[in-house]
Design a protein around this motif. Structure first.
Motif, PDB file in Angstrom:
ATOM      1  N   LYS A 166       0.837  -1.188   0.000  1.00  0.00           N
ATOM      2  CA  LYS A 166       0.000   0.000   0.000  1.00  0.00           C
ATOM      3  C   LYS A 166       0.877   1.245   0.000  1.00  0.00           C
ATOM      4  O   LYS A 166       1.784   1.363   0.810  1.00  0.00           O
ATOM      5  CB  LYS A 166      -0.910  -0.001   1.239  1.00  0.00           C
ATOM      6  N   PRO A 167       0.633   2.203  -0.918  1.00  0.00           N
ATOM      7  CA  PRO A 167       1.436   3.434  -0.940  1.00  0.00           C
ATOM      8  C   PRO A 167       1.299   4.212   0.362  1.00  0.00           C
ATOM      9  O   PRO A 167       0.257   4.207   1.010  1.00  0.00           O
ATOM     10  CB  PRO A 167       0.858   4.211  -2.128  1.00  0.00           C
ATOM     11  N   ALA A 168       2.379   4.889   0.728  1.00  0.00           N
ATOM     12  CA  ALA A 168       2.397   5.672   1.966  1.00  0.00           C
ATOM     13  C   ALA A 168       2.974   7.047   1.683  1.00  0.00           C
ATOM     14  O   ALA A 168       3.793   7.210   0.770  1.00  0.00           O
ATOM     15  CB  ALA A 168       3.221   4.962   3.037  1.00  0.00           C
ATOM     16  N   PRO A 169       2.570   8.056   2.437  1.00  0.00           N
ATOM     17  CA  PRO A 169       3.133   9.391   2.238  1.00  0.00           C
ATOM     18  C   PRO A 169       4.641   9.398   2.475  1.00  0.00           C
ATOM     19  O   PRO A 169       5.155   8.691   3.349  1.00  0.00           O
ATOM     20  CB  PRO A 169       2.403  10.243   3.283  1.00  0.00           C
TER      21      PRO A 169
ATOM     22  N   SER B 296       5.309  15.496   0.566  1.00  0.00           N
ATOM     23  CA  SER B 296       4.321  14.425   0.647  1.00  0.00           C
ATOM     24  C   SER B 296       4.089  13.981   2.081  1.00  0.00           C
ATOM     25  O   SER B 296       2.952  13.770   2.516  1.00  0.00           O
ATOM     26  CB  SER B 296       4.776  13.237  -0.209  1.00  0.00           C
ATOM     27  N   SER B 297       5.185  13.857   2.847  1.00  0.00           N
ATOM     28  CA  SER B 297       5.041  13.443   4.243  1.00  0.00           C
ATOM     29  C   SER B 297       4.450  14.556   5.088  1.00  0.00           C
ATOM     30  O   SER B 297       3.628  14.311   5.977  1.00  0.00           O
ATOM     31  CB  SER B 297       6.404  13.029   4.798  1.00  0.00           C
TER      32      SER B 297
ATOM     33  N   ASN C 121       0.777  14.826   4.127  1.00  0.00           N
ATOM     34  CA  ASN C 121       0.103  13.521   4.139  1.00  0.00           C
ATOM     35  C   ASN C 121      -0.526  13.201   2.776  1.00  0.00           C
ATOM     36  O   ASN C 121      -1.660  12.722   2.681  1.00  0.00           O
ATOM     37  CB  ASN C 121      -0.971  13.473   5.229  1.00  0.00           C
TER      38      ASN C 121
ATOM     39  N   VAL D 256      -0.336  10.989  -0.584  1.00  0.00           N
ATOM     40  CA  VAL D 256       0.205   9.719  -1.065  1.00  0.00           C
ATOM     41  C   VAL D 256       0.592   9.845  -2.539  1.00  0.00           C
ATOM     42  O   VAL D 256      -0.212  10.294  -3.366  1.00  0.00           O
ATOM     43  CB  VAL D 256      -0.819   8.576  -0.877  1.00  0.00           C
TER      44      VAL D 256
ATOM     45  N   TYR E 195       2.114   4.702  -7.069  1.00  0.00           N
ATOM     46  CA  TYR E 195       3.266   3.851  -7.343  1.00  0.00           C
ATOM     47  C   TYR E 195       3.760   3.955  -8.784  1.00  0.00           C
ATOM     48  O   TYR E 195       4.866   3.504  -9.090  1.00  0.00           O
ATOM     49  CB  TYR E 195       2.921   2.398  -7.033  1.00  0.00           C
TER      50      TYR E 195
END
Length: 456
Positions: A289-292, A379-380, A383, A385, A388
């Motif tokens: 699963k993509p994450a920030p 991105s972090s 938040n 995402v 991919y």
């Protein structure tokens, strides 16, 4: 009265000479690196190496023979790539690495391949017994009937054996245990390492023998011994392990017959080091699963593109002084990118702790990762995402401009080969014609890149 032996004081880090010992080297600024070096008899060394009375004729540079140097294949494509296409006849290469990295393993596999190809080889062991090497060869299941072995540490005795056997390739394992009779200091000292390496190099050049020297490394993964050792050899390669202990990376730090910075990738298995033909897949083992904060960029290492994942984590500081940590990236460049984001991107991070990491343990030195690092931080922080199927690459200037990078089209083709569909790239890197299968988002300023990020 016995003649007093000449001595010199040399810095082991930069090679600077001093008339007397001092605590700090004034050339490089390092402390406790100046060592006493006993100078051997240069005349006797030249005579022993076959250089007595040897002179060189003056000739025009335009008359020099430009015939391409003959190369010997090691049978390992990744090893040949790092060396610039194979072993050059008459060259001297130094290979270093931490204990257990696989230096002796990869050299044993290489000379086994060369021996099967009909090339005369000799493995000189000064650290391990011949029984230990034979046991390793049996474990690796390599054919050993044509590999000649010698257990010796005197470089004069080794050269006498080379005169008799006349091998094309010689392995010296390792240079730190070799000694020269012309130097009175103990094996492993600065003077012995330098004299032994110089003696073997002179022999290799005069008799057109290719020599591989195994060298030890210090705790910071740099080659141990005097700095002059790096200047003596023609090629210097380092074998390191990644965060995943199964993989090894062979890196070229110096190569007079090829490109510097070339990387070769191997996997450590029961049968030894196995080549990794697709290194990008090795560094792209991402979560389902993509994450920030997770972003993929395309580096250019040596002569080929390499896809790596860069992760960023931005969190609120619990103390008065926020921490900034970069693993695999330049700490100063991270600080510069944060300043550009603040001034030209409107992203304030002065009160946040920021952590960045290059997945896989690889170290990023080129500037094409600037855009990916900046986008990962944003991105972090927000938040957001990142899908991919998107990659980012580009250099960021101090005015917020996105500058082009070299080899843009091969980077896009490498990303398309691994299933990526979209790419955010510098506007100047947009191909004028086709040749790729990606949807491109060319940007010329950091604010444009952030707008694209919000619309993904």
């Amino acid at each position: 009265m016995a003649k007093k032996q000449k001595t010199a004081f040399v810095c082991t880090e930069c090679g600077a000479d001093f008339p007397r010992w001092a605590g700090q080297c004034t050339a490089c600024g390092e402390w406790n690196t100046i060592k006493e070096l006993r100078l051997g008899s240069d005349k006797r060394a030249r005579q022993n190496a076959g250089y007595a009375g040897a002179t060189s004729d003056v000739q025009l540079l335009s008359d020099v023979d430009l015939e391409q140097a003959q190369r010997i294949s090691t049978g390992l494509d990744e090893f040949d790539r790092v060396l610039g296409g194979g072993i050059v006849k008459g060259s001297v290469a130094l290979i270093g690495g931490a204990p257990g990295a696989g230096k002796s393993t990869i050299l044993l596999q290489a000379i086994a391949n060369m021996a099967l190809a009909g090339i005369s080889v000799l493995y000189v062991s000064g650290e391990e017994s011949l029984q230990q090497i034979a046991a390793r060869a049996q474990r690796l299941k390599v054919r050993t009937e044509r590999i000649k072995m010698l257990a010796e540490t005197s470089v004069q005795q080794i050269c006498q054996v080379l005169e008799q056997e006349k091998p094309a390739v010689v392995i010296i394992d390792s240079i730190q245990v070799m000694y020269s009779n012309d130097c009175d200091s103990a094996p492993g000292s600065v003077s012995q390492v330098r004299e032994s390496a110089s003696y073997l190099t002179q022999y290799a050049k005069r008799h057109q023998v290719s020599i591989f020297m195994v060298g030890h490394v210090t705790k910071d993964q740099s080659l141990a011994g005097p700095m002059t050792l790096s200047h003596i050899v023609d090629a210097q390669v380092i074998l390191t392990s990644t965060n995943d202990s199964r993989f090894r990376v062979l890196r070229s730090d110096k190569n007079r017959f090829g490109s510097v910075g070339e990387l070769g990738f191997f996997a450590m298995e029961s049968r030894g080091l196995v080549e990794v033909k697709n290194p990008s897949a090795m560094f792209l083992s991402r979560a389902e699963k993509p994450a920030p904060g997770s972003v993929v960029t395309v580096l250019w290492e040596g002569t080929r593109p390499l896809l790596v994942e860069i992760q960023a984590l931005v969190t609120e500081s619990q103390y008065g002084n926020p921490r900034r940590l970069a693993v695999g990236l330049d700490q100063n460049r991270l600080a510069m990118l944060l300043a550009v984001l603040s001034r030209h991107g409107g992203v304030m991070t002065s009160n946040d702790e920021i952590y960045t990491n290059v997945v896989g343990g690889i170290k990023v030195s080129e500037t094409s990762s600037d855009l990916a690092v900046a986008v990962g931080v944003v991105s972090s922080l927000k938040n957001v995402v990142i899908p991919y199927d998107v990659i980012f690459f580009g250099e960021i200037g101090l005015n917020g401009e996105i500058r082009p990078v070299a080899n843009g089209l091969p980077r896009l083709n490498e990303a398309a080969k691994h299933g990526f569909k979209r790419a955010v790239i510098p506007a100047a890197n947009k191909p004028k014609q086709g040749g790729h299968a990606l949807d491109l988002f060319p940007v010329s300023h950091i604010q444009e890149a952030l707008d694209v990020l919000n619309g993904l």
